[in-house]
Structure formats: C-alpha cells, structure tokens
Design an enzyme around this catalytic site. Sequence first.
Site, PDB file in Angstrom:
ATOM      1  N   TYR A  35       0.837  -1.206   0.000  1.00  0.00           N
ATOM      2  CA  TYR A  35       0.000   0.000   0.000  1.00  0.00           C
ATOM      3  C   TYR A  35       0.868   1.252   0.000  1.00  0.00           C
ATOM      4  O   TYR A  35       0.616   2.201  -0.760  1.00  0.00           O
ATOM      5  CB  TYR A  35      -0.900  -0.041   1.227  1.00  0.00           C
ATOM      6  CG  TYR A  35      -1.764   1.172   1.443  1.00  0.00           C
ATOM      7  CD1 TYR A  35      -2.899   1.391   0.673  1.00  0.00           C
ATOM      8  CD2 TYR A  35      -1.476   2.095   2.457  1.00  0.00           C
ATOM      9  CE1 TYR A  35      -3.723   2.498   0.892  1.00  0.00           C
ATOM     10  CE2 TYR A  35      -2.296   3.191   2.687  1.00  0.00           C
ATOM     11  CZ  TYR A  35      -3.410   3.388   1.899  1.00  0.00           C
ATOM     12  OH  TYR A  35      -4.216   4.473   2.116  1.00  0.00           O
ATOM     13  N   LYS A  40       0.942   4.183  -2.851  1.00  0.00           N
ATOM     14  CA  LYS A  40       0.661   5.576  -2.534  1.00  0.00           C
ATOM     15  C   LYS A  40       1.856   6.480  -2.853  1.00  0.00           C
ATOM     16  O   LYS A  40       1.676   7.659  -3.200  1.00  0.00           O
ATOM     17  CB  LYS A  40       0.260   5.710  -1.065  1.00  0.00           C
ATOM     18  CG  LYS A  40      -1.130   5.173  -0.760  1.00  0.00           C
ATOM     19  CD  LYS A  40      -2.215   5.919  -1.531  1.00  0.00           C
ATOM     20  CE  LYS A  40      -3.614   5.522  -1.082  1.00  0.00           C
ATOM     21  NZ  LYS A  40      -4.670   6.265  -1.825  1.00  0.00           N
TER      22      LYS A  40
END
Length: 248
Positions: free
Chosen positions: A158, A162
Amino acid sequence: MTKKMDGHVAVVTGGSRGLGEMMVRAFAAEGANVVIASRKLEPCAVLAESVREEYGVETLAIDVNVSKWDQCDKLVEAVYARFDKVDVLVNNAGMSPLYDDLTSVTEELFDKVVDVNLKGPFRLAVLFGERMRRDGGGKIVNVGSIEAMSPQPEALPYAMAKSGVHALTEGLARALAPQVRVNTLQPGPFLTDISRAWSPEFKAGLDRRTSLGRCADPAEIVGAAIYLATDDSSYTTGSLLRADGGWS
C-alpha cells in the site's frame, strides 16, 4: 450567497463512506452536483438520495471497480453522458488488506493493492484530465497516505502504491497544465468506520505519533478538500497537502 462550487460536477471514488462521504457532502453543501462511485452500488445510491434531499443538488450513483480499466472507461462515459462535464475528480478509492508478514504477501494481493491504489487513479486522472483540459479547466485531487512518507512493514505494498500516487500527481500537474490543477491530499489517522476495529492501544499509539496528539474526526478533511477542489487553490498544483495532524 453564491457557493464556491455552484454548478460544478464533482466525481468522488470510494465516495460512499468514510472520508469519501465527507467530501461528497462538503461539495454538495457548496453547490456541486456529485457523482458517488464505489464498488457496491447500494450504499452509493443511499448516499446519493440523502445528499439530493439535503442539499438540493443532482447526484449520480455508480458502481465501479477502479482496478479494472474497462470499468474506469465506463465510469467516465457514464458521467459525461449525464452531466456533459466534470470540474473535480477525487481519486479516493483505496485498500490495504492485512497479511501475516511480508513473505506471506501473495502476487494476487500485491497486484490488487497496486491496481486499486495506483493503476485506477492513473487511468481515471488521465481520462478525466484530458477532457477537463479540452473543456478549459478542472481540478484533480489524488488522496495519498502517510504510509507513502513513513512506510510500515504491515502495509508495504500500500505504501509503495501511494508513493506512486505522489509521482502521478507531479507528472500530471505538468502534463495537464495550465488548464487542470492536480494535487495530493494526504490524510493522517482519521476515525472513520475502519477505526472501529482498532484496539485502544493501537489508537493510543497513533495519537502519540501526531503533533496534535489525537486522531482526526472525519469532518476535519473538509477544509483541505474544499481548498484543493475550488479556486481557493488557484496557484497550487503538483503539491502535497498534509492533513495528518503533524504525523512524525
């Protein structure tokens, strides 16, 4: 009084709950017609009806899996078929599944996280952004994460995705300039429905990591979102706006 977003059309992915819902309601309160997009249609439709009744704006609920480019394409076509323009896109849809340790991260999990958090925002920003540019202007807000700045082992795929969103923002800010402004809104720990699963010890640890000493109420995202989605930020593009309580 004229509202800041009167007559505008705003698209919010992951818009049926959490920070997405807060932004949908904030844009509607400022006069925007809103498109609420998420994987499940029913919660989008329920929120769309609530917003329409409360604020008197037009709404559109759409189910979309942003990890699939064909569904991104269909979302764009559906929005333009209904409203014929888009002024604001908020790439808010995201996910970060739990895993036991880094060696247990499967290829399927890794691909799913990257597809939802990075591939989808890229496709939607490019498609909406090019149309905005041809139509004379618009704003794109990519929702980032403190994980991109301070990656933790329990959310590494993640965090990587991002971080890519930050690069996407800066690159598109150049590609779509000067008509379209593109910025990243980076939330910190917010007390959305996800936080209900946090233990008291985990929440206390998050509180301690912020300069303000607390996690945020979901409504506290509104000021930053309105700033980036309106002409309040007329000289701001390619930027990272941290709404993270001074995360350290």
